[in-house]
Design an enzyme around this catalytic site. Structure first.
Site, mmCIF file in Angstrom:
data_model
loop_
_atom_site.group_PDB
_atom_site.id
_atom_site.type_symbol
_atom_site.label_atom_id
_atom_site.label_comp_id
_atom_site.label_asym_id
_atom_site.label_seq_id
_atom_site.Cartn_x
_atom_site.Cartn_y
_atom_site.Cartn_z
ATOM 1 N N VAL A 655 0.721 -1.139 -0.030
ATOM 2 C CA VAL A 655 -0.183 0.106 -0.040
ATOM 3 C C VAL A 655 0.827 1.274 0.026
ATOM 4 C CG1 VAL A 655 -1.942 -1.056 1.169
ATOM 5 C CG2 VAL A 655 -0.229 -0.200 2.606
ATOM 6 N N GLY A 656 2.091 1.256 0.286
ATOM 7 C CA GLY A 656 3.056 2.399 0.149
ATOM 8 C C GLY A 656 4.425 1.903 0.673
ATOM 9 N N GLY A 658 8.021 4.255 1.963
ATOM 10 C CA GLY A 658 8.549 5.237 2.564
ATOM 11 C C GLY A 658 10.215 5.173 2.338
ATOM 12 N N PHE A 660 12.426 4.245 4.746
ATOM 13 C CA PHE A 660 13.113 3.326 5.654
ATOM 14 C C PHE A 660 12.490 1.947 5.458
ATOM 15 C CE2 PHE A 660 14.151 6.884 8.817
ATOM 16 C CZ PHE A 660 15.329 7.130 8.070
ATOM 17 N N VAL A 663 5.132 -0.537 3.489
ATOM 18 C CA VAL A 663 3.937 -0.909 4.118
ATOM 19 C C VAL A 663 2.869 -1.937 3.352
ATOM 20 C CG1 VAL A 663 2.144 -0.188 5.381
ATOM 21 C CG2 VAL A 663 4.109 1.337 5.302
ATOM 22 N N ASP A 784 8.376 15.157 11.254
ATOM 23 C CA ASP A 784 8.319 14.932 9.885
ATOM 24 C C ASP A 784 6.592 15.113 9.589
ATOM 25 O OD1 ASP A 784 8.852 14.405 7.259
ATOM 26 O OD2 ASP A 784 8.894 12.278 7.373
#
Length: 936
Positions: A655-656, A658, A660, A663, A784
């Site tokens: 779903v995504g 980033g 690091f 997900v 962030d």
């Protein structure tokens, strides 16, 4: 001696020649790789100089010459092209590049592959014409080019390749006539040209030109003429597909000779004449003992279904005669076709009863008898069809009640019995068992009584059509459990009471029609929350009071309110009278109150800003109640459990991604509801530290506006490598980033966030920051704050997440130098990062406030701070500051569902401009650059 030397020289020359030829193949493959993979790194990793090219993936070499004989690659998404170097692989016998997302044209150099026997380039995106040079490959036996985007005519010279016994060009964009030369291919066994725009007719001597044909597939073209009688002589024929053409005339009565026939599809033509003898050919098909599918729908067949139907093949799984002119009764002997999985005889002129023998067809998945003249009651034997998925009985003359035996059809997805003469109550217990059903159509009958509360068990229900009956009572509150409901149509009944407020919680609802009933009281404002609702009809009831203005109520073409005499307010286009008293101010004050709350919370967070003329709270803001502790807080998971929960961390669950890690969505056996699994990429510098920081930061924090962490997993994977992951509750509406920016260009305005919802989200984030910055034991600086880290649950409540960069500062000394963190260690996000962090200043809560201000301005304008429109002397902050207050409407996100730009009168009357100015002022004040540097 001289002869011996000559032999040595000769052998040496041969060796050199073989070496040079092999090198030619290697260079050709490397050139092919570059184009084939579109330069994508790490594609075909074995294709390198450390391995012999004959050992490369998909490459097979001949034993004698060490030349490439087979190139077989499939099921990739490289998106590359075929390089001309393909033509240098002159020993190639089989070229199979199936489903690898090829683009471009087939190179003409393919004609140099004189040894080629098999070519398969199917399931790609190839364009252009079939190269004429392909016909130089005179030894080719198999050509598969289906499911591409090839255009132009079929090369007539293909008919000269006498070795060809398999040709598939289906599902392209080929035009022109089928070349007569193709009917010279007497060795052909598989002939597939379907799904193009080809013209022509079927040869009258098809038995002579294709004596060995097994599969003849030319459906989906523009072929005319008749079905030749000689087709009955194709004794090897297994599959006849000529549907969706312009064929006409009768069907030969000698088809019974095709004793190997398995699939017979002639649908969507002009066969038949509506006469009594049109279906006489069915009797001959009883000799086709291997027949499995019989489809003749959308023709002109008349006549009756005779008892011969019961003698058809025991292997028959599909019988489809819809959209013809068939009359008479359904034969009782149809129950002998016990292998049927679909029986479709709808849209004809059949009459009489539905035979009880239908209940013997226990393998049925689809039963379609709709749009006939069937009468009497629905047989109870229908309950024997326990794996039935779709039942279509609409538009007949059926009487009696909905049979209670339907409860045994527990796998039913579609129930359609509209436009009949059904009466009586809806059976109370039946729908309790139909918990898989998605569509229910029972409209236009004479049904009575209330909607059964058991409808609340239908967790997958999407369409519920009960209009034009005699139903009464209130809409049961149990329907609140039908969260997937998209269409609720109840008009033309006798329902009464209030319009339930819970309808506003059905977030998927797109159509709501409850007109022509006896509903009373006011319109619930909760209906404004239905962001996908694009049709609302509540006309001809006894409703009164104020009409909402948000959501669907802001679109005059999407709502119907007529026949309710005492309504007031609403948007100006409705031309309703103003509401008496304060009730008309409710909605416009709602936005203002929310923005005032933001300004108060914002004032507490940035109380050091001298120029903000807001009355501050001199004491610490009262924290919102923490969310209740999760029952699964003690949840422990292993790598294996997370691997299974996410289907092996498959791309379909991703779903995504980033900085690091990635997900994935998943589900655990011991946890109700979906989960999100953040898998750390431990090869990324700082990822392991991010894991520790995030687990520590979220370990003790509990707040309704923070993403809830379920557990952390530190283990090893199946390869023995370190594995670290964080498990959260899944946020089904995604991130604020997606909502703000991924709907650009959407035709549906309800895909966007209305102003009031943006204010709600801004409040949620403010509450989260207030909690983080004012904890008594420790202060947490998020570091962030940005839209992609604001996640939305099913109720569009915002939750702040991704604490991988968070820093902890102990409570009473949070501004002392010893506890301030050097921001040079922080890697925030450009555009949201406070200026002082870039200059090496310390990490402070005020840095989060700066990022929060930018977040507000992005929500207001729909512009990222890194948008191309911003340059050295113009930023998002400066743009908004310049436009406050008079030109605020020039910068507002046009995707907000409100008539801000078009209707200035509406804006003034509802104080919308004032609200927008307040929103912008808070964002600008929070993101003033000098504030943070002065504090530093």
């Amino acid at each position: 001696m001289r002869t011996c030397m000559m032999l040595v020289y000769s052998m040496t020359l041969v060796s050199i020649a073989v070496s040079l030829s092999s090198n030619t193949d290697k260079l050709a493959l490397l050139s092919l790789k570059e184009k084939l993979t579109n330069g994508v790194p790490n594609s075909l990793p074995s294709w390198n100089h450390s391995l012999d090219f004959c050992e490369w993936q998909g490459v097979t070499c001949g034993r004698r010459h060490k030349r490439v004989s087979v190139l077989h690659l499939e099921n990739q998404t490289w998106g590359g092209t075929l390089a001309p170097s393909l033509g240098n692989l002159t020993f190639l016998r089989f070229l199979i590049l199936f489903n690898i997302d090829l683009h471009g044209e087939i190179p003409k150099q393919v004609g140099r592959l004189k040894r080629l026997q098999g070519l398969d380039l199917s399931n790609n995106n190839l364009r252009g014409e079939i190269p004429m040079e392909l016909t130089n490959c005179t030894n080719i036996k198999e050509i598969f080019l289906e499911f591409n985007k090839l255009t132009g005519r079929i090369p007539a010279r293909l008919g000269s390749i006498i070795q060809l016994n398999e040709l598939s060009l289906q599902s392209n964009k080929l035009t022109g006539e089928i070349p007569p030369s193709l009917y010279n291919l007497s060795n052909i066994e598989f002939f597939s040209l379907g799904g193009n725009k080809l013209l022509g007719s079927l040869p009258s001597n098809i038995d002579i030109v294709f004596p060995n044909i097994k599969d003849f597939l030319v459906g989906g073209n523009q072929i005319g003429g008749t079905l030749p009688a000689s087709i009955s002589n194709l004794t090897e024929l297994r599959y006849l597909e000529i549907s969706w053409n312009l064929l006409n005339g009768p069907i030969p009565l000698t088809l019974g000779r095709l004793n190997k026939l398995e699939i017979f599809r002639i649908s969507a033509n002009n066969f038949g004449s509506g006469g009594a003898h049109d279906l006489d050919f069915l009797a001959s098909l009883t000799n086709c003992t291997k027949l499995s599918k019989f489809e003749i729908f959308k023709n002109r067949f008349g006549g009756k279904l005779s008892d011969h139907i019961g003698n058809l093949s025991i292997h028959l799984i599909g019988f489809d005669v819809r959209y013809n002119q068939i009359y008479g009764m359904i034969p009782e002997r149809i129950g002998q076709l016990i292998g049927l999985t679909y029986l479709s005889i709808g849209n004809n002129f059949l009459e009489g009863t539905i035979p009880n023998s239908v209940g013997k067809l226990k393998n049925l998945v689809i039963l379609d008898l709709q749009e006939n003249k069937l009468s009497d009651s629905i047989p109870l034997s229908i309950g024997n069809l326990t794996i039935l998925s779709e039942l279509y009985l609409s538009d007949n003359k059926l009487e009696g009640s909905v049979p209670f035996s339907l409860r045994y059809c527990t796998q039913l997805l579609i129930l359609s019995i509209s436009i009949n003469k059904l009466s009586g109550n809806l059976p109370n217990q039946t729908f309790r068992y139909l918990d898989s059903v998605i569509y229910i159509y029972l409209s236009n009958n004479s049904l009575t009584g209330p909607i059964p509360s058991e409808f609340g068990n239908l967790k997958h229900l999407s369409h519920l059509y009960l209009h034009s009956n005699n139903l009464f009572g209130e809409i049961p509150k149990d329907l609140a459990s039908c969260l997937t409901l998209t269409r609720l149509v109840l008009w033309g009944n006798f329902f009464h009471g209030k319009i339930p407020q819970f309808l506003g919680s059905l977030k998927s609802l797109e159509m709501l029609d409850i007109s022509n009933n006896n509903f009373s009281n006011t319109i619930p404002f909760e209906l404004e929350n239905l962001i996908f609702l694009n049709k609302l009809d509540i006309s001809f009831n006894d409703l009164y009071g104020e009409v909402p203005i948000g959501g669907v109520f802001s679109n005059v073409t999407a709502i119907s309110l007529i026949g309710n005499k005492n309504l007031c307010g609403g948007i100006p286009q409705l031309k309703l009278p103003r509401c008496v008293g304060d009730s008309s101010k409710t909605q416009k004050q709602s936005l203002k109150r929310k923005l005032i709350i933001i300004s108060v919370i914002g004032g507490v967070l940035i109380s050091f800003v001298a120029f903000i003329t807001v009355h501050f709270l001199t004491r610490k803001s009262k924290k919102l109640p923490s969310s209740p502790s999760l029952q699964n807080r003690a949840l422990r998971v292993t790598y294996g459990e997370l691997h299974e929960a996410t289907n092996g961390f498959s791309l379909s669950n991703l779903v995504g991604t980033g900085s690091f890690g990635s997900v994935y969505r998943g589900s655990l056996l011991n946890f109700e509801g979906p989960i999100a699994v953040k898998v750390l990429n431990l090869e990324t510098r700082g990822a392991a530290k991010s894991f520790v920081e995030e687990c520590n930061a979220l370990g003790k924090m509990k707040h309704r506006n923070l993403v809830k962490i379920l557990t952390c997993c530190s283990s090893v994977d199946y390869k023995g490598e370190d594995f670290k992951a964080i498990v959260f509750e899944f946020m089904p509406e995604g991130s604020l980033e997606n909502v703000l920016h991924n709907n650009e260009g959407s035709e549906n305005e309800n895909d966007s966030l209305i102003l009031s919802k943006r204010v709600d989200i801004a409040l949620d984030v403010a509450h989260a920051l207030d909690y983080l910055h004012h904890d008594e034991d420790q202060v947490v600086v998020h570091c962030d704050i940005k839209p992609s880290n604001v996640l939305l649950d099913e109720d569009m409540v915002a939750h702040l997440g991704d604490f991988g960069l968070a820093r902890l500062i102990h409570g009473s000394t949070r501004h002392s130098s010893k506890d301030q963190v050097d921001s040079s260690t922080i890697k925030g996000t450009i555009g949201y990062l406070p200026p002082e962090y870039g200059a090496g200043g310390p990490v402070t809560p005020e840095g989060d406030i700066y990022s929060y201000g930018i977040l507000l301005l992005e929500m207001l304008t729909g512009k990222r701070p890194t948008d191309n429109m911003f340059y050295e002397n113009l930023s998002l902050h400066k743009l908004c500051k310049m436009k406050i207050p008079e030109e605020i409407l020039d910068i507002v996100d046009s995707s907000m569902v409100m008539p801000t730009v078009e209707d200035q009168t509406w804006i003034v009357e509802n104080n919308i401009k004032e609200c927008l100015v307040m929103f912008a002022t808070i964002g600008v004040a929070c993101s003033e650059e000098f504030l943070a540097t002065e504090v530093a």
